[in-house]
Design a protein around this motif. Sequence first.
Motif, PDB file in Angstrom:
ATOM      1  N   PRO A 125       0.859  -1.238  -0.059  1.00 28.05           N
ATOM      2  CA  PRO A 125      -0.126  -0.077  -0.073  1.00 28.05           C
ATOM      3  C   PRO A 125       0.814   1.188   0.133  1.00 28.05           C
ATOM      4  O   PRO A 125       2.136   1.270   0.371  1.00 28.05           O
ATOM      5  N   PRO A 126       0.056   2.461  -0.372  1.00 25.82           N
ATOM      6  CA  PRO A 126       1.037   3.697  -0.280  1.00 25.82           C
ATOM      7  C   PRO A 126       1.769   3.924   1.098  1.00 25.82           C
ATOM      8  O   PRO A 126       1.359   3.716   1.998  1.00 25.82           O
ATOM      9  N   LEU A 127       3.100   4.658   0.943  1.00 20.75           N
ATOM     10  CA  LEU A 127       3.427   5.030   2.183  1.00 20.75           C
ATOM     11  C   LEU A 127       3.684   6.542   2.055  1.00 20.75           C
ATOM     12  O   LEU A 127       3.532   7.092   0.832  1.00 20.75           O
ATOM     13  N   TRP A 128       4.057   7.377   3.096  1.00 24.28           N
ATOM     14  CA  TRP A 128       4.257   8.750   3.069  1.00 24.28           C
ATOM     15  C   TRP A 128       5.716   8.842   4.082  1.00 24.28           C
ATOM     16  O   TRP A 128       5.994   8.022   4.866  1.00 24.28           O
ATOM     17  N   ALA A 129       6.444   9.844   3.574  1.00 28.47           N
ATOM     18  CA  ALA A 129       7.394  10.082   4.412  1.00 28.47           C
ATOM     19  C   ALA A 129       7.229  10.889   5.611  1.00 28.47           C
ATOM     20  O   ALA A 129       6.352  11.772   5.387  1.00 28.47           O
TER      21      ALA A 129
END
Length: 369
Positions: free
Chosen positions: A296-300
């Motif tokens: 699934p998408p990640l964010w920094a």
Amino acid sequence: MIHLLRCSTLVLASLVVCGASSTCNAQPRFHRNLLRNDTEWFRSEEAKAIADSVLEYQSPQGGWPKSTDLSKSPRTPDDIPQPGSGRANSLDNEATTLPLRFLARAVNATGEAKYRDAFEHGIEYLLNAQYPTGGWPQFWPLRDGYYSRITFNDGAMIRAMTVLRDVAKGEPPYDFVDGELRSRAAAAVERGVDCILAAQIEQNGNLTAWCAQYDEETLKPAWGRAYEPPSLSGDESVDIVRFLMSIEEPRPEIIAAIEGATEWFRKVAIHGYRFEEFEDENGERDRRIVADAEAPPLWARFYELVTNRPLFLGRDSVYRYEVVEIELERRAKYDYYGDWAQDLLAEHYSAWSSRHDVASSGGPDGGGI
């Protein structure tokens, strides 16, 4: 047998739902899970003993210390962090806001004046701690250093605003609060919202997200700890947006702030990678970013203010662009990546846009790096 097993499991998990009728003998820790108990439990001797302990830790200014188990009555005065120390009078780690939420339940259940008085003193603390620019510091009275910056980091300011918002509404368990204090709480929340709107970072005229800390006078992004630079936050910004979404009748500026932030989250989402924990050749815990088309998408945690490049700093405060370049101690213990905005985009935004007749601009996969 089932009851004893359930009780043991909850204690090990630091959850406290062993209510007045329970035979558990374990000392409950002061934790948000105490709020899961029902009104009957808040009338119990166990709950009142905890509430009495909470009162003992309240400072003369009205706040509570961080990183302190408030359920354990202090054995000596030295067990109570004093004003000016590193733990007293804080909004960090749910300090002050969690005790206020607990005491509200205690007042609602018992009607005892001592709990009401302590609660009102705590609300006065929050009101006094607010800057003229609308934000809240991590500690008040103020401490030197980053502690005095306006602090979204770890949800400090948003938790303060959430308590004040709920007080202003006057709904249970806050229905005992008088109208004058409710009005002041509402005004403080409005100033806080204005601060949030003013602090939102623009890129080429487009609203984006927020930094974790701000200068209390200029509302410019500011340093936190050595590894927390002025930047766009992929974590703290989520709680800010959720708070704005909770406003029942948002004015156009609030709607624009939410739309700008959610669009930014879609733009900077990181696809095709996961952030995983592993054991290195020396047997030490480590973490790394790994290619995974199904992830699934990640964010920094941090994005560079102008470029939106994920940013990584260790204790040396040197800007780097790969998490592997950070020292092991920080890499293993600090969340440089997370799935923070996934539910916000996949669920919360859709529900909010439907309530307010806002045309949805996409889901969590609407864009990304």
